[in-house]
Design a protein around this motif. Structure first.
Motif, PDB file in Angstrom:
ATOM      1  N   MET A   1       0.847  -1.210   0.000  1.00 61.75           N
ATOM      2  CA  MET A   1       0.000   0.000   0.000  1.00 61.75           C
ATOM      3  C   MET A   1       0.878   1.254   0.000  1.00 61.75           C
ATOM      4  SD  MET A   1      -3.120   0.752  -0.303  1.00 61.75           S
ATOM      5  CE  MET A   1      -3.929   2.330  -0.435  1.00 61.75           C
ATOM      6  N   HIS A   2       1.886   1.202   0.894  1.00 66.07           N
ATOM      7  CA  HIS A   2       2.800   2.328   0.959  1.00 66.07           C
ATOM      8  C   HIS A   2       3.501   2.519  -0.397  1.00 66.07           C
ATOM      9  CE1 HIS A   2       5.758   5.166   2.352  1.00 66.07           C
ATOM     10  NE2 HIS A   2       6.708   4.390   1.875  1.00 66.07           N
ATOM     11  N   ASN A   3       3.922   1.386  -0.967  1.00 67.42           N
ATOM     12  CA  ASN A   3       4.599   1.449  -2.258  1.00 67.42           C
ATOM     13  C   ASN A   3       3.710   1.987  -3.361  1.00 67.42           C
ATOM     14  OD1 ASN A   3       7.224   0.787  -1.935  1.00 67.42           O
ATOM     15  ND2 ASN A   3       6.832  -1.421  -1.872  1.00 67.42           N
ATOM     16  N   LYS A   4       2.456   1.592  -3.297  1.00 69.35           N
ATOM     17  CA  LYS A   4       1.527   2.041  -4.327  1.00 69.35           C
ATOM     18  C   LYS A   4       1.393   3.567  -4.279  1.00 69.35           C
ATOM     19  CE  LYS A   4      -2.841   0.953  -6.449  1.00 69.35           C
ATOM     20  NZ  LYS A   4      -4.227   0.558  -6.191  1.00 69.35           N
ATOM     21  N   ASN A   5       1.274   4.073  -3.044  1.00 72.18           N
ATOM     22  CA  ASN A   5       1.178   5.523  -2.903  1.00 72.18           C
ATOM     23  C   ASN A   5       2.424   6.215  -3.432  1.00 72.18           C
ATOM     24  OD1 ASN A   5      -1.318   5.462  -1.825  1.00 72.18           O
ATOM     25  ND2 ASN A   5      -0.615   5.470   0.319  1.00 72.18           N
ATOM     26  N   LYS A   6       3.565   5.659  -3.109  1.00 73.48           N
ATOM     27  CA  LYS A   6       4.840   6.236  -3.530  1.00 73.48           C
ATOM     28  C   LYS A   6       4.922   6.265  -5.061  1.00 73.48           C
ATOM     29  CE  LYS A   6       9.730   5.465  -2.665  1.00 73.48           C
ATOM     30  NZ  LYS A   6      10.697   4.626  -1.948  1.00 73.48           N
ATOM     31  N   SER A   7       4.462   5.186  -5.684  1.00 71.83           N
ATOM     32  CA  SER A   7       4.530   5.093  -7.140  1.00 71.83           C
ATOM     33  C   SER A   7       3.743   6.188  -7.832  1.00 71.83           C
ATOM     34  CB  SER A   7       3.968   3.748  -7.607  1.00 71.83           C
ATOM     35  OG  SER A   7       4.790   2.722  -7.169  1.00 71.83           O
ATOM     36  N   SER A   8       2.601   6.543  -7.244  1.00 75.37           N
ATOM     37  CA  SER A   8       1.740   7.493  -7.947  1.00 75.37           C
ATOM     38  C   SER A   8       2.018   8.940  -7.539  1.00 75.37           C
ATOM     39  CB  SER A   8       0.273   7.140  -7.694  1.00 75.37           C
ATOM     40  OG  SER A   8       0.015   7.225  -6.306  1.00 75.37           O
ATOM     41  N   GLU A   9       3.009   9.147  -6.667  1.00 77.86           N
ATOM     42  CA  GLU A   9       3.385  10.517  -6.296  1.00 77.86           C
ATOM     43  C   GLU A   9       3.798  11.322  -7.528  1.00 77.86           C
ATOM     44  OE1 GLU A   9       5.392   9.808  -1.874  1.00 77.86           O
ATOM     45  OE2 GLU A   9       6.615   9.885  -3.675  1.00 77.86           O
ATOM     46  N   ARG A  10       3.350  12.560  -7.571  1.00 71.58           N
ATOM     47  CA  ARG A  10       3.783  13.457  -8.652  1.00 71.58           C
ATOM     48  C   ARG A  10       5.176  13.958  -8.294  1.00 71.58           C
ATOM     49  NH1 ARG A  10      -0.420  13.348 -12.595  1.00 71.58           N
ATOM     50  NH2 ARG A  10      -1.988  12.266 -11.391  1.00 71.58           N
ATOM     51  N   ILE A  11       6.056  14.005  -9.296  1.00 75.95           N
ATOM     52  CA  ILE A  11       7.427  14.386  -8.950  1.00 75.95           C
ATOM     53  C   ILE A  11       7.542  15.853  -8.552  1.00 75.95           C
ATOM     54  CG2 ILE A  11       8.564  12.575 -10.282  1.00 75.95           C
ATOM     55  CD1 ILE A  11       9.197  15.265 -12.076  1.00 75.95           C
ATOM     56  N   SER A  12       6.552  16.682  -8.943  1.00 76.19           N
ATOM     57  CA  SER A  12       6.593  18.096  -8.536  1.00 76.19           C
ATOM     58  C   SER A  12       6.537  18.230  -7.014  1.00 76.19           C
ATOM     59  CB  SER A  12       5.429  18.860  -9.167  1.00 76.19           C
ATOM     60  OG  SER A  12       4.215  18.202  -8.894  1.00 76.19           O
ATOM     61  N   LYS A  13       6.026  17.183  -6.326  1.00 72.20           N
ATOM     62  CA  LYS A  13       5.941  17.225  -4.863  1.00 72.20           C
ATOM     63  C   LYS A  13       7.245  16.754  -4.206  1.00 72.20           C
ATOM     64  CE  LYS A  13       1.368  17.873  -4.967  1.00 72.20           C
ATOM     65  NZ  LYS A  13       0.904  19.254  -4.899  1.00 72.20           N
ATOM     66  N   LEU A  14       8.164  16.220  -4.990  1.00 74.47           N
ATOM     67  CA  LEU A  14       9.317  15.539  -4.398  1.00 74.47           C
ATOM     68  C   LEU A  14      10.564  16.412  -4.262  1.00 74.47           C
ATOM     69  CD1 LEU A  14       9.073  12.064  -6.186  1.00 74.47           C
ATOM     70  CD2 LEU A  14       8.351  12.654  -3.881  1.00 74.47           C
ATOM     71  N   GLY A  15      10.912  17.139  -5.324  1.00 69.72           N
ATOM     72  CA  GLY A  15      12.153  17.920  -5.286  1.00 69.72           C
ATOM     73  C   GLY A  15      13.338  17.075  -5.723  1.00 69.72           C
ATOM     74  N   GLU A  16      14.381  17.755  -6.169  1.00 72.13           N
ATOM     75  CA  GLU A  16      15.516  17.066  -6.775  1.00 72.13           C
ATOM     76  C   GLU A  16      16.240  16.114  -5.822  1.00 72.13           C
ATOM     77  OE1 GLU A  16      16.933  20.708  -9.046  1.00 72.13           O
ATOM     78  OE2 GLU A  16      18.290  19.154  -9.780  1.00 72.13           O
TER      79      GLU A  16
END
Lengths: 331, 331
Positions: free
Chosen positions: B1-16
């Motif tokens: 479940m955690h992985n699924k959420n991580k997979s669909s994260e938009r990269i704009s929310k992550l940072g370099e």
């Protein structure tokens, strides 16, 4: 007249073969006819780096001519090679993506800028690829041979002095002048400073001379080993990278921040110096005798602080933690 | 479940920094902390190549998974290195441009595909750059050492035999199957052929084994020298490139065109074989004894014609000029 017409031709009318033929004059002889480029660097270690410039993120019509974009694509890469102790620039490959309605003179301008930089700093265009796309993108990969100096971000040691090869913040000032930021006009900046700032932004110099001075002034008793990176993403970012990789702490002297003497003494200018980015200076962590020798042999260098044991943090010499204000986010 | 959420994260929310940290596992040890990558290839000549893949030009959601895109970015480059006689694949740099709303699992998928290809064919990720942009773009630069064989497009000589390392047109069939081209369904193609075609399009093999066979079967009396290119832009395009660079003419045998035996004998399939593109086979011009040796030692190879004196033209053996129908235009 004929040339003018040619310049404004849309590349969608040209096709790949015409484009390639027109660009031949910029290429290394003999690379045109093969799928790859051959490099001879026998008995030398090779260093390699890739940098991407994206329109409206890293450059735009207002701030950058096509020549500036080509120049910067090369020099940003050479700055990274300098941080790793490059000896000879062998060459670059050029990946270019442009919309079909791009005019021919934009592409030619980029190649002129690339060539101007290579003529000045060494290396050849070894090959590349081009494609249509929604947005102008220049992806350059540069390779060079490694010289005697082992420069790694992880080589900093407690007791080292942090020295920068030059002043910071001019590139950011140049950018804001080009964007007509009202803040820049609220000060009485002289024309010579404005010109220098715009040149620093549009035609940055990779710190190759600084690297050569650093090598030639090394005290004999010390090994060819130091920590370095460049300040392309900002001065504090560079120092933080060294601290993280070397697992140590940095103490900076507020009165020694490397701001150009011609700039007003004001908080905003200090921020641009510390976080403006795109300065392309070397930030080096050196044992004191070597730091002293470099400072003596190169007038533009400045000692800005020292490395201590501790967590990878940046503090002012009065003990306060340095607050980062990142201005450079690509996502 | 955690992985699924991580997979669909938009990269704009992550940072370099987060992106770089997550990609560390794919990178060569020790390259993360420096501005460049170091390559040791002492006493060897180096060959280098750059290829760019642009979304909706070279790949799209329907025809290519992120893993396919990463795989192809690497193998298209390795195919070019093979045409220049590569010995060891040293590694690649990865330039990646993606829109801010790209999901993390797309980026991870691309790196998985890149890594799968490097695990199979050799080399490491040596570094790279990433940036936000309007469109997904993968710009890969590959470097390798050159082996004993001097392969250049300009080495063809009258009397040579043109030999291809394998069949052509499968990749184009795979593409059209993925795009549900009605023409492909008007024939009764067996499932095994369809699968092979889709695999040829999505996971092409660079012709590295074919190159090694070519080297090992060379008759002793001949020098290590031949003309070659790959058929990434189509079989006829490849032969035309060799003719132009070598300033000679090619005569092709219609009955020997390298079409897969499982395909219907029909004009359209022939066109796809000759001009479909993305087959990544070696097209080599060889003195007859060497051609014979390669044909014997590798069952997939096929002699398709010969090189003659004359203008850089392609003709059938009955004397008619071969009409090109270019299907691959990037502008």
């Amino acid at each position: 007249m004929h040339n003018k017409n040619k310049s404004s031709e849309r590349i969608s009318k040209l096709g790949e073969e015409v484009i390639l033929n027109r660009l031949k004059k910029y290429m290394d002889d003999g690379q045109i006819d093969d799928d790859t480029a051959l490099i001879t660097a026998l008995n030398k270690e090779i260093i390699i780096n890739t940098d991407i410039l994206v329109e409206n993120i890293h450059f735009n019509k207002i701030t950058s001519s096509p020549q500036n974009t080509g120049w910067k694509g090369v020099t940003a890469n050479l700055s990274d090679l300098a941080c790793s102790g490059v000896e000879d620039i062998l060459g670059i490959t050029v990946g270019l993506v442009v919309p079909g309605n791009t005019q021919w003179n934009w592409i030619e301008g980029v190649y002129e800028g690339i060539n101007n930089a290579l003529n000045q700093f060494g290396g050849k265009i070894l090959g590349g690829d081009c494609s249509k796309g929604k947005q102008k993108i220049l992806s350059i990969t540069a390779i060079g041979t490694k010289g005697p100096l082992n420069l790694h971000r992880s080589n900093a040691k407690p007791g080292d002095i942090l020295v920068t090869s030059g002043v910071h913040g001019l590139s950011k000032l140049g950018l804001e002048l080009l964007l007509s930021d009202p803040f820049t006009t609220s000060f009485d900046l002289c024309e010579a400073v404005k010109e220098r700032a715009i040149k620093a932004h549009q035609e940055p110099q990779p710190p190759l001379k600084a690297l050569n001075k650093l090598i030639s002034c090394k005290p004999k008793e010390l090994p060819f080993k130091a920590a370095a990176t460049d300040s392309s993403d900002g001065l504090l970012e560079a120092i933080e990278c060294i601290c993280k990789s070397s697992n140590c702490s940095a103490i900076l002297e507020k009165k020694h921040i490397p701001i150009d003497k011609a700039l007003p003494k004001e908080k905003h200018w200090t921020e641009w110096c510390l976080e403006g980015g795109e300065d392309f200076e070397l930030i080096v962590s050196l044992p004191p005798p070597w730091a002293e020798a470099w400072l003596k042999s190169m007038p533009s260098t400045k000692a800005i602080g020292k490395i201590e044991k501790g967590l990878p943090q940046l503090r002012w010499s009065n003990g306060t933690k340095i607050q980062r204000k990142p201005t450079f986010k690509h996502f």
